[in-house]
Structure formats: structure tokens, C-alpha cells
Motif scaffolding. Structure first.
Motif, PDB file in Angstrom:
ATOM      1  N   ALA A 196     -85.426 -14.068  25.516  1.00  0.00           N
ATOM      2  CA  ALA A 196     -85.649 -15.216  24.628  1.00  0.00           C
ATOM      3  C   ALA A 196     -86.847 -14.967  23.715  1.00  0.00           C
ATOM      4  O   ALA A 196     -86.817 -15.311  22.528  1.00  0.00           O
ATOM      5  N   ARG A 231     -74.705 -17.132  21.260  1.00  0.00           N
ATOM      6  CA  ARG A 231     -75.836 -18.074  21.320  1.00  0.00           C
ATOM      7  C   ARG A 231     -75.646 -19.061  22.467  1.00  0.00           C
ATOM      8  O   ARG A 231     -76.593 -19.421  23.158  1.00  0.00           O
ATOM      9  N   GLN A 232     -74.412 -19.497  22.688  1.00  0.00           N
ATOM     10  CA  GLN A 232     -74.121 -20.395  23.814  1.00  0.00           C
ATOM     11  C   GLN A 232     -74.355 -19.681  25.138  1.00  0.00           C
ATOM     12  O   GLN A 232     -74.845 -20.280  26.092  1.00  0.00           O
ATOM     13  N   ALA A 234     -78.051 -19.877  26.317  1.00  0.00           N
ATOM     14  CA  ALA A 234     -78.416 -21.142  26.966  1.00  0.00           C
ATOM     15  C   ALA A 234     -77.788 -21.254  28.351  1.00  0.00           C
ATOM     16  O   ALA A 234     -78.456 -21.639  29.319  1.00  0.00           O
ATOM     17  N   THR A 235     -76.532 -20.899  28.470  1.00  0.00           N
ATOM     18  CA  THR A 235     -75.829 -20.986  29.752  1.00  0.00           C
ATOM     19  C   THR A 235     -76.448 -20.055  30.787  1.00  0.00           C
ATOM     20  O   THR A 235     -76.607 -20.428  31.947  1.00  0.00           O
ATOM     21  N   ARG A 284     -79.531 -19.025  31.007  1.00  0.00           N
ATOM     22  CA  ARG A 284     -80.821 -19.547  31.464  1.00  0.00           C
ATOM     23  C   ARG A 284     -80.616 -20.693  32.450  1.00  0.00           C
ATOM     24  O   ARG A 284     -81.341 -20.800  33.436  1.00  0.00           O
ATOM     25  N   ILE A 285     -79.627 -21.531  32.215  1.00  0.00           N
ATOM     26  CA  ILE A 285     -79.332 -22.628  33.145  1.00  0.00           C
ATOM     27  C   ILE A 285     -78.888 -22.069  34.488  1.00  0.00           C
ATOM     28  O   ILE A 285     -79.354 -22.507  35.542  1.00  0.00           O
TER      29      ILE A 285
END
Length: 145
Positions: A105, A24-25, A28-29, A31-32
């Protein structure tokens, strides 16, 4: 007595929870990195993890290969492969990878959590033994067609 079917990846409940949290982390990483990161290796690594798990879960759920999101993911996997080992990040590849992450996503809301966790465990097992390469993604893509 009926034999219990064993999964391909034998992990206990705690390991599964840790793998799921780490994955899950990664979402997010990734996408950044796709939006503003300059480290091509990290972009390829993070995005590849997301794509592998979402494709694996989609195959488990027998989603149609003609789905728009899966077609976008296939293009993003190719862009990720082309970007591997190349600095700096090509803007066209970045856009394709970002589109793939957005499609992933969107699919996360439709794919059941157990399928995602199972695919994340398969990825963790592969990474424990070796790197994931394009042939691993091709097997997933072929499984979706």
C-alpha cells in the motif's frame, strides 16, 4: 517506418480498465482478509494478486531490491506460499502477510499507475492460462535483485 513495440499482454483499453478496477478491489479485499478473515485460501489468493502486481510494477520502475518495502514483500510472499493449502491461518503468517500488504500500500503511492496496470494485465493473462505459482514470484523477486 519504425515498428511499434508490442507489450507482452495485448488487451484493449476497456479490458485494461476492467482489469485495473478489479485489481484495485483486490487490494482492499486482501487487507480485510489479512486483518480479520478466516478463509486461508481467499487470503492467499487476494494477497498473492497484490504482491504479484506490486512486485511487477516495482521491477518495471527499476526500484532497488534493498528497499525496505521490497524486502518486506519478499518475506510476505514466502509467508503466503507457506500458508497456501493450510487451514487455519497461522497468526505469524497472517502478521507477515499483513506487513506485506501495508508495504505494498505504501508503494502504491510511489509507483506510476501505468506500471501497475501493466503488471495487473500480466497477472490477468497468467491467471487466464493457469494458476500463478511460487516460481512466478521467484522470477519477479530475481528481477528485482
Amino acid at each position: 517506418m519504425k515498428k511499434r513495440r508490442q507489450s507482452n499482454v495485448a488487451v484493449n483499453l476497456v479490458e485494461r480498465a476492467v482489469i485495473a478496477a478489479q485489481w484495485r478491489q483486490n487490494v482492499a479485499t486482501a487487507r480485510i482478509h489479512a486483518l480479520m478473515g478466516e478463509n486461508a485460501r481467499e487470503l492467499v489468493n487476494q494477497a498473492g494478486r497484490v504482491f504479484f502486481v506490486v512486485l511487477g510494477a516495482a521491477i518495471q520502475q527499476r526500484l532497488s531490491a534493498d528497499r525496505l518495502e521490497l524486502r518486506i514483500l519478499r518475506g510476505a510472499v514466502n509467508a503466503t506460499h507457506d500458508q497456501a493449502g493450510v487451514e487455519p491461518i497461522d497468526p505469524v503468517r497472517r502478521a507477515s502477510i499483513l506487513a506485506g500488504l501495508e508495504a505494498a500500500a505504501k508503494m502504491l503511492h510511489e509507483l506510476p499507475h501505468p506500471a501497475l496496470v501493466c503488471a495487473a494485465c500480466v497477472l490477468a493473462a497468467k491467471l487466464k492460462n493457469s494458476d500463478v505459482c511460487m516460481s512466478d514470484f521467484q522470477k519477479l523477486i530475481e528481477g528485482a535483485t
